[in-house]
Write a protein that holds these residues in place. Structure first.
Motif, short mmCIF file in Angstrom:
data_model
loop_
_atom_site.label_atom_id
_atom_site.label_comp_id
_atom_site.label_asym_id
_atom_site.label_seq_id
_atom_site.Cartn_x
_atom_site.Cartn_y
_atom_site.Cartn_z
N SER A 283 -73.27 -37.75 -9.94
CA SER A 283 -72.38 -36.65 -9.51
C SER A 283 -71.63 -36.04 -10.69
N SER A 284 -71.69 -36.68 -11.87
CA SER A 284 -71.06 -36.10 -13.06
C SER A 284 -71.90 -34.96 -13.65
N TYR A 285 -73.11 -34.80 -13.16
CA TYR A 285 -73.98 -33.71 -13.61
C TYR A 285 -73.50 -32.39 -13.03
N GLN A 286 -73.23 -31.44 -13.91
CA GLN A 286 -72.82 -30.10 -13.50
C GLN A 286 -73.61 -29.08 -14.31
N PRO A 287 -74.78 -28.69 -13.79
CA PRO A 287 -75.64 -27.78 -14.56
C PRO A 287 -74.97 -26.43 -14.79
N GLU A 288 -75.13 -25.93 -16.02
CA GLU A 288 -74.50 -24.66 -16.38
C GLU A 288 -75.51 -23.53 -16.51
N LYS A 289 -76.78 -23.87 -16.67
CA LYS A 289 -77.77 -22.82 -16.84
C LYS A 289 -79.16 -23.36 -16.54
N SER A 290 -80.10 -22.43 -16.37
CA SER A 290 -81.52 -22.77 -16.27
C SER A 290 -82.19 -22.29 -17.55
N ILE A 291 -83.18 -23.05 -18.00
CA ILE A 291 -83.99 -22.60 -19.13
C ILE A 291 -85.45 -22.55 -18.66
N TYR A 292 -86.23 -21.72 -19.32
CA TYR A 292 -87.63 -21.48 -18.97
C TYR A 292 -87.78 -21.08 -17.50
N SER A 293 -86.83 -20.28 -17.02
CA SER A 293 -86.88 -19.86 -15.61
C SER A 293 -88.07 -18.96 -15.32
#
Length: 130
Positions: free
Chosen positions: A105-115
């Motif tokens: 739950s500490s994971y907080q994605p900020e962006k996507s790459i290779y979308s």
């Protein structure tokens, strides 16, 4: 203050610990991540390679990365859990799969790459940059 992160595989054979880097957590939609995880993307947390410790039992698969330099995928030889990704190109860090964290739950994605490589059925998982 440095954030220590720990985690491991499903069966408990492989354990790791390291310090979180102050760079974005992200979701990767590249074809390698799709094939390695068996899903549409992988959720990655960057840790400093300096001081990173992982069990000797981890198995590593080497492959050419998009840059032409080698990338490495670490997994458990017993249960097959995907644990790490790192590359020669960004040798100061190692990425751990968010679901392998003791506290995912500490994971907080900020962006996507290779979308641009995202599968049509996984496009809802793309994090739009603001």
């Amino acid at each position: 203050m440095a954030q220590r992160m720990t985690g491991g595989c499903k069966c408990g054979l492989v354990r790791y610990q390291g310090i979180r880097l102050a760079v974005p957590m992200f979701r990767c939609h590249c074809r390698d991540c799709q094939q390695l995880t068996g899903s549409g993307h992988s959720d990655m947390v960057p840790l400093a390679i300096e001081g990173f410790v992982i069990s000797d039992t981890v198995k590593t698969y080497e492959m050419p990365g998009g840059s032409g330099q080698s990338t490495f995928s670490g997994f458990c030889p017993n249960c097959g859990s995907q644990l790490t990704r790192n590359s020669q190109r960004m040798s100061d860090r190692i990425y751990v799969h968010a679901a392998s964290l003791d506290n995912p739950s500490s994971y907080q994605p900020e962006k996507s790459i290779y979308s641009g490589s995202a599968q049509p059925w996984d496009e809802a998982a793309i994090i739009k940059e603001q």
